[in-house]
Motif scaffolding. Structure first.
Motif, mmCIF file in Angstrom:
data_model
loop_
_atom_site.group_PDB
_atom_site.id
_atom_site.type_symbol
_atom_site.label_atom_id
_atom_site.label_comp_id
_atom_site.label_asym_id
_atom_site.label_seq_id
_atom_site.Cartn_x
_atom_site.Cartn_y
_atom_site.Cartn_z
ATOM 1 N N GLU A 134 -18.960 12.087 -50.015
ATOM 2 C CA GLU A 134 -17.622 11.885 -49.475
ATOM 3 C C GLU A 134 -16.886 10.757 -50.179
ATOM 4 O O GLU A 134 -15.675 10.806 -50.357
ATOM 5 C CB GLU A 134 -17.737 11.596 -47.981
ATOM 6 C CG GLU A 134 -16.419 11.537 -47.259
ATOM 7 C CD GLU A 134 -16.597 11.450 -45.750
ATOM 8 O OE1 GLU A 134 -15.591 11.263 -45.047
ATOM 9 O OE2 GLU A 134 -17.747 11.562 -45.282
ATOM 10 N N GLY A 135 -17.591 9.703 -50.556
ATOM 11 C CA GLY A 135 -16.971 8.623 -51.311
ATOM 12 C C GLY A 135 -16.025 7.765 -50.510
ATOM 13 O O GLY A 135 -14.931 7.413 -50.986
ATOM 14 N N ARG A 151 -13.012 13.714 -65.463
ATOM 15 C CA ARG A 151 -13.408 13.567 -64.065
ATOM 16 C C ARG A 151 -14.806 12.949 -64.074
ATOM 17 O O ARG A 151 -15.572 13.126 -65.016
ATOM 18 C CB ARG A 151 -13.437 14.913 -63.351
ATOM 19 C CG ARG A 151 -12.132 15.692 -63.445
ATOM 20 C CD ARG A 151 -11.324 15.576 -62.195
ATOM 21 N NE ARG A 151 -10.109 16.403 -62.236
ATOM 22 C CZ ARG A 151 -9.424 16.775 -61.178
ATOM 23 N NH1 ARG A 151 -9.824 16.385 -59.976
ATOM 24 N NH2 ARG A 151 -8.327 17.496 -61.277
ATOM 25 N N LEU A 152 -15.165 12.270 -62.978
ATOM 26 C CA LEU A 152 -16.460 11.588 -62.958
ATOM 27 C C LEU A 152 -17.617 12.551 -63.222
ATOM 28 O O LEU A 152 -18.585 12.206 -63.904
ATOM 29 C CB LEU A 152 -16.661 10.876 -61.621
ATOM 30 C CG LEU A 152 -15.839 9.605 -61.407
ATOM 31 C CD1 LEU A 152 -16.080 9.050 -60.009
ATOM 32 C CD2 LEU A 152 -16.177 8.549 -62.458
ATOM 33 N N GLY A 205 -18.926 3.474 -57.392
ATOM 34 C CA GLY A 205 -18.791 3.866 -56.001
ATOM 35 C C GLY A 205 -17.814 3.045 -55.194
ATOM 36 O O GLY A 205 -17.531 3.376 -54.050
ATOM 37 N N THR A 206 -17.278 1.959 -55.752
ATOM 38 C CA THR A 206 -16.281 1.145 -55.062
ATOM 39 C C THR A 206 -15.029 1.017 -55.923
ATOM 40 O O THR A 206 -15.067 1.272 -57.140
ATOM 41 C CB THR A 206 -16.816 -0.264 -54.766
ATOM 42 O OG1 THR A 206 -17.013 -0.963 -56.009
ATOM 43 C CG2 THR A 206 -18.142 -0.211 -54.006
ATOM 44 N N ILE A 207 -13.939 0.619 -55.294
ATOM 45 C CA ILE A 207 -12.696 0.435 -56.044
ATOM 46 C C ILE A 207 -12.882 -0.610 -57.142
ATOM 47 O O ILE A 207 -12.438 -0.421 -58.289
ATOM 48 C CB ILE A 207 -11.544 0.031 -55.100
ATOM 49 C CG1 ILE A 207 -11.156 1.208 -54.196
ATOM 50 C CG2 ILE A 207 -10.339 -0.453 -55.901
ATOM 51 C CD1 ILE A 207 -10.567 2.395 -54.922
ATOM 52 N N ASP A 210 -21.603 10.864 -60.007
ATOM 53 C CA ASP A 210 -20.541 9.857 -59.948
ATOM 54 C C ASP A 210 -20.917 8.562 -60.643
ATOM 55 O O ASP A 210 -20.514 7.484 -60.208
ATOM 56 C CB ASP A 210 -20.151 9.583 -58.497
ATOM 57 C CG ASP A 210 -21.366 9.402 -57.592
ATOM 58 O OD1 ASP A 210 -22.450 9.091 -58.119
ATOM 59 O OD2 ASP A 210 -21.223 9.575 -56.368
ATOM 60 N N HIS A 211 -21.682 8.662 -61.736
ATOM 61 C CA HIS A 211 -22.019 7.490 -62.532
ATOM 62 C C HIS A 211 -21.498 7.684 -63.960
ATOM 63 O O HIS A 211 -21.360 8.810 -64.436
ATOM 64 C CB HIS A 211 -23.536 7.270 -62.568
ATOM 65 C CG HIS A 211 -24.132 7.032 -61.215
ATOM 66 N ND1 HIS A 211 -25.249 7.692 -60.763
ATOM 67 C CD2 HIS A 211 -23.752 6.219 -60.207
ATOM 68 C CE1 HIS A 211 -25.541 7.298 -59.538
ATOM 69 N NE2 HIS A 211 -24.643 6.403 -59.181
#
Length: 469
Positions: free
Chosen positions: A16-17, A39-40, A266-268, A127-128
């Motif tokens: 979900e992120g 895209r990631l 994973g964070t802004i 997502d890395h």
């Protein structure tokens, strides 16, 4: 491929992120745009394809429309040769629940493993940001005799509370002795006491062992159905878990500076920092390694264009990535990453920022240390990232480190006279890259400062209510 093993790759893309909100308000985390054109998820898929693993399933769940569309439009394989990248949504095959965790996602999709009949299953996150040859990891896994192998990246000891930590066997550095989730402290490595091994969220399994472990996990009540938190500790307790040290991975075309780069975005703040990693003259992560390319959907937009604006203000970009379709018309972009089809107007400034597709920056606007999602329109004379309280008052997210974030299509109100003046006061500043280049040439520097003043004067004419202080 080691010993002619048949390999199926599973990409976990159902996250979900929440920590990336508002960038994930309208899309799954793996579908978040990155580095202008990507895209990631493109990094995980590119690594698998470059490793010659061409049978891949992507498990999706949360707001997956844009992710599914990207995969179907971009990642087309030759089905005649038996290759595929298939996007597979949650289907409630074993009950009425959706995916309850990463392990449960695979458990609910065991039909994919049964249909493919692989010897080895490679499981990766989506997502890395990194490059990795998974064939080298599979080779170690097969030769070691382990049933499960975890990829690990070295991190400084003070970051142990942010990762799943791998403690290795004293007599066998390729065997996991303990797997601890985000401990307060952990012993350092024998080879480097200042570092520890952190899980990268990438795994290799013997297929039959993985299937058996997933069945055991599904029957337990004391589980979160998580690959890192439950499945790997299961194999550790059986004495069947190995570790693959990412520093051993050798990528064609890599350098000592970027060969072990791995970033969890994973964070802004980490998402922003990863973009800043890309734009230095000698980047920490090199997008331009053609020997191990990162693939994505190619834009049909025209080439980027840098043109003069009103009063002949110069349109330019310094220390930045600028994608197709961008028009910089008399504005200055510095230390930023611009995605496709962005317009930057006369005398505006974009500084240390990330702008996604089709952002419009009006005349005399200033954007500083900000992330603007798709389709944001910044009115003439607006100031974003210059005053945290002003940004919060307008409904923008501001992180503790001071990064301002606007959601996809978020409206930016027309600026007040005070805000216009705040922007105008920063239009005459000489870009840092130009300061460095002219530091030893005072005559040139004086000319540059006059040109910067002309930019500010042009903004004053273009934007009503602005005057130079």
């Amino acid at each position: 491929m080691p010993l002619n093993k048949k390999v199926l790759a599973i990409v976990l893309a159902g996250g979900e992120g929440n920590r990336l909100m508002p960038l994930t308000a309208d899309r799954a985390k793996p579908a978040v745009p990155f580095a202008g054109s990507y895209r990631l998820i493109d990094f995980a898929l590119s690594n698998l394809v470059n490793s010659r693993y061409l049978q891949i399933v992507v498990l999706t769940q949360y707001k997956s429309h844009s992710l599914d569309r990207h995969i179907s439009e971009t990642w087309r394989m030759s089905t005649q040769l038996g290759n595929y990248i298939a996007s597979v949504p949650a289907q409630q095959r074993v009950g009425k629940s959706w995916f309850l965790g990463s392990a449960n996602a695979i458990y609910q999709s065991l039909n994919l493993i049964q249909d493919a009949s692989p010897d080895i299953v490679v499981v990766v996150g989506a997502d890395h940001v990194y490059r990795m040859d998974f064939a080298q990891m599979v080779a170690q896994h097969v030769s070691s005799g382990a049933k499960a192998t975890v990829a690990a990246v070295r991190q400084p000891l003070h970051m142990a509370n942010q990762f799943g930590v791998i403690e290795v066997d004293r007599n066998d550095p390729q065997k996991i002795a303990a797997f601890v989730e985000k401990p307060a402290s952990t012993p350092g490595l024998a080879a480097d006491p200042s570092q520890f091994l952190a899980s990268m969220g990438n795994y290799v399994f013997d297929a039959d062992a993985l299937v058996a472990a997933l069945h055991v996990d599904a029957e337990r009540l004391d589980t979160k159905h998580d690959m890192g938190g439950d499945i790997i500790p299961y194999f550790v307790n059986q004495g069947e878990a190995g570790v693959y040290d990412f520093t051993l991975n050798d990528i064609p075309g890599s350098t000592e500076r970027d060969r072990t780069y791995w970033r969890d975005v994973g964070t802004i703040d980490s998402f922003y920092d990863a973009h800043m990693d890309l734009i230095s003259p000698l980047p920490v992560f090199n997008l331009y390694n053609s020997e191990w390319p990162i693939y994505t959907r190619q834009s049909i937009s025209p080439p980027a264009k840098f043109v003069r604006g009103q009063k002949n203000t110069v349109g330019t970009a310094l220390d930045s990535i600028v994608s197709s379709g961008v028009v910089i018309s008399g504005g200055v972009v510095e230390g930023s990453v611009l995605s496709n089809d962005i317009f930057v107007g006369t005398s505006s400034r974009v500084i240390d920022s990330v702008l996604m597709d089709k952002v419009y920056v009006g005349e005399g606007a200033v954007i500083n240390r900000a992330i603007l999602d798709k389709n944001v329109r910044v009115p003439a004379g607006a100031a974003i990232g210059m005053d945290p309280e002003l940004d919060r008052a307008r409904g923008f997210k501001v992180t503790e480190s001071g990064i301002t974030v606007l959601a996809k299509g978020q409206q930016v109100p027309e600026p007040s006279e005070q805000e216009r003046q705040l922007a105008a006061n920063n239009l005459h500043l000489v870009p840092n890259a130009v300061k460095a280049a002219t530091a030893d040439y005072p005559d040139v520097r004086e000319s540059v400062e006059r040109a910067a003043g002309a930019h500010a004067s042009a903004a004053a004419e273009a934007v009503p209510g602005v005057h130079r202080s």
